[in-house]
Design a protein around this motif. Structure first.
Motif, PDB file in Angstrom:
ATOM      1  N   GLU A   1       6.227   3.941   4.799  1.00  0.00           N
ATOM      2  CA  GLU A   1       7.239   4.039   5.779  1.00  0.00           C
ATOM      3  C   GLU A   1       8.550   3.094   4.968  1.00  0.00           C
ATOM      4  O   GLU A   1      10.283   3.760   5.497  1.00  0.00           O
ATOM      5  CB  GLU A   1       6.444   2.381   6.254  1.00  0.00           C
ATOM      6  CG  GLU A   1       7.257   1.919   7.507  1.00  0.00           C
ATOM      7  CD  GLU A   1       6.886   1.060   7.896  1.00  0.00           C
ATOM      8  OE1 GLU A   1       7.506   0.533   8.761  1.00  0.00           O
ATOM      9  OE2 GLU A   1       5.350   0.479   7.790  1.00  0.00           O
TER      10      GLU A   1
ATOM     11  N   THR B   1       0.974  -1.485  -0.097  1.00  0.00           N
ATOM     12  CA  THR B   1       0.007   0.204   0.151  1.00  0.00           C
ATOM     13  C   THR B   1       0.897   1.319   0.286  1.00  0.00           C
ATOM     14  O   THR B   1       2.258   1.110   0.405  1.00  0.00           O
ATOM     15  CB  THR B   1      -0.830  -0.183   0.777  1.00  0.00           C
ATOM     16  OG1 THR B   1      -0.152   1.105   2.369  1.00  0.00           O
ATOM     17  CG2 THR B   1      -1.825  -1.186   0.849  1.00  0.00           C
TER      18      THR B   1
ATOM     19  N   ASP C   1       0.797   3.359   2.414  1.00  0.00           N
ATOM     20  CA  ASP C   1       1.713   3.717   4.338  1.00  0.00           C
ATOM     21  C   ASP C   1       2.534   2.789   3.823  1.00  0.00           C
ATOM     22  O   ASP C   1       3.785   3.492   4.604  1.00  0.00           O
ATOM     23  CB  ASP C   1       0.202   2.938   4.890  1.00  0.00           C
ATOM     24  CG  ASP C   1      -1.422   4.021   4.567  1.00  0.00           C
ATOM     25  OD1 ASP C   1      -0.581   4.915   4.396  1.00  0.00           O
ATOM     26  OD2 ASP C   1      -1.776   3.592   5.300  1.00  0.00           O
TER      27      ASP C   1
END
Length: 476
Positions: free
Chosen positions: A370, A364, A366
């Motif tokens: 990260e 994803t 996200d």
């Protein structure tokens, strides 16, 4: 021989750790589990087919050399490829696509990889009596084609010139074709793409790709064995000669002289020369002017950092060719936030796949955020000899040109010695290349400078503090 598989693998890891980047070591070697040792066969367990394929593609050489060192020349390696929550393994001689779910069941057989196989090397005809021209391996990586080279504003001229050369090698004004640019922008890919297309269009033409460091090593061996004339004859047989990283010839006077004669011979016969460098000819130091002038005879063209549209196209091309599915918003995020070079783009993509596989997470935005934050945070300025000289001169508040002067002023001599010291420790350049670029000194002067700096670090606290501060600035 030690028969404890855990100890053997720990010994291997100690060697590998010194030869790969820390992040790569954590990602690709720490998750491996040793299972058993049976004679000269070590069996290790890896978490997925993707993991195995990446190890085999990127790290088989270091694995081969390390196990031969720890176990012996007859060492072999077996992989057990474990799938997710199942205790099943795969024989990787099967063709297995990277799974989109974690429930795929595969046969419980290990894959055996012989470690005694020699790595591919250029065979010179002067050590193989009677070899014919058509038997010369061009040393081209089959994936480095024009089809896989994504065109953009950053490389359009170079690609167009390369394509013209491939259609008519030696018959265009682009001879030599000199391609330059920073690391990771695709110089090797484009140069090899020309060679691949030449072989497809003209199968009888002899094409050879060689890195400058390999050429230097071959010449040294030929000189040592009194085979210089045969060495010249070999390279004068080539129809399309591709020499990568010609800046590595810096300081190698005898090698330059030999290459000068090879260049002249091939050019006069209408053979094609393709050269790559990390900088423009005018900026290369330590190479004779007569050779540099020949580098400029044809077309000199550069590769620049790819723009966003090109970066996104590169990522889409990579996922398509590898048969991977990746959400568009993830690719867009990577393309927007990795703006340096193609190598880092593809590295971020591989790291994202690895994190998804190892941690069983869905890919994803996200997860990309990260990962990219860590990559951007940890990324450092490319450390080159020119960059080292600039940082050191900025620190001592002196012009960069002063390092090239013949003055014996203490502060300039010390700055020059520091530049040589850091160039030896932080780059892969040879001593001859370092000396050629810093004051036009020889390799013995560089060695003396490094010893002087090392001794001062051990005995002079103030000097050691200055060295630590310069090193910190270099690695920012």
């Amino acid at each position: 021989m030690n028969t404890n598989h855990n100890q053997i693998w720990n010994d291997c890891l100690n060697v590998i750790k010194d030869n790969v980047q820390p992040m790569s070591f954590r990602t690709w070697f720490e998750p491996i589990k040793p299972l058993r040792i049976d004679g000269d066969v070590l069996t290790i367990q890896v978490p997925s087919p993707f993991f195995y394929e990446y190890l085999e593609e990127q790290y088989i050489d270091i694995l081969r050399k390390t196990l031969r060192k720890i176990i012996g020349n007859n060492a072999k390696l077996e992989y057990n490829v474990v799938m997710s929550d199942h205790n099943t393994s795969t024989n990787k001689t099967l063709t297995v696509n990277y799974p989109t779910n974690n429930n795929t069941k595969l046969n419980n057989k290990p894959v055996s990889v012989p470690l005694k196989t020699d790595t591919k090397s250029i065979k010179n005809p002067f050590v193989i009596p009677g070899i014919q021209k058509l038997h010369i391996d061009p040393q081209l990586k089959r994936d480095n084609t024009f089809r896989n080279f994504v065109e953009g504003e950053c490389n359009r001229l170079a690609r167009a010139a390369g394509h013209a050369v491939a259609q008519n090698p030696g018959g265009t004004a682009f001879n030599p074709l000199m391609i330059y640019g920073a690391s990771g922008l695709g110089k090797t890919h484009l140069a090899q793409a020309i060679g691949i297309e030449v072989k497809e269009r003209f199968p009888d033409k002899v094409v050879l790709y060689v890195n400058a460091n390999k050429f230097i090593t071959q010449y040294s061996e030929a000189a040592l064995n009194n085979n210089r004339n045969d060495f010249l004859h070999f390279y004068q047989m080539i129809d399309v000669l591709i020499v990568d990283d010609v800046q590595e010839f810096a300081g190698k006077i005898k090698t330059q002289e030999t290459f000068f004669h090879i260049f002249n011979h091939l050019h006069q016969l209408g053979k094609q020369l393709i050269l790559t460098s990390d900088k423009a000819p005018i900026e290369i130091k330590g190479i004779e002017q007569r050779l540099l002038s020949r580098f400029k005879w044809g077309l000199t063209t550069d590769l620049q950092n790819p723009d966003y549209i090109t970066r996104l196209a590169i990522l889409k091309n990579k996922t398509y060719n590898d048969g991977l599915e990746m959400p568009d918003d993830v690719l867009e995020y990577i393309a927007k936030n990795i703006d340096t070079n193609v190598r880092e783009l593809e590295g971020a993509l591989i790291s994202l796949l690895a994190q998804s596989t190892l941690n069983k997470k869905e890919i994803t935005v996200d997860l990309a955020v990260e990962l990219i934050n860590k990559i951007v945070k940890n990324s450092k300025h490319e450390i080159t000899i020119d960059y080292i000289q600039k940082i050191i001169c900025d620190y001592f508040e002196m012009p960069v040109d002063s390092l090239q002067s013949k003055t014996r002023k203490r502060e300039i001599v010390q700055a020059r010695q520091l530049a040589m010291f850091f160039s030896k420790t932080l780059t892969k350049s040879s001593l001859a290349s370092i000396g050629a670029q810093i004051g036009k000194k020889d390799h013995a002067t560089v060695l003396h400078a490094c010893k002087t700096v090392t001794n001062l670090i051990d005995t002079d606290k103030q000097f050691r503090t200055e060295v630590e501060e310069i090193e910190r600035r270099l690695k920012v």
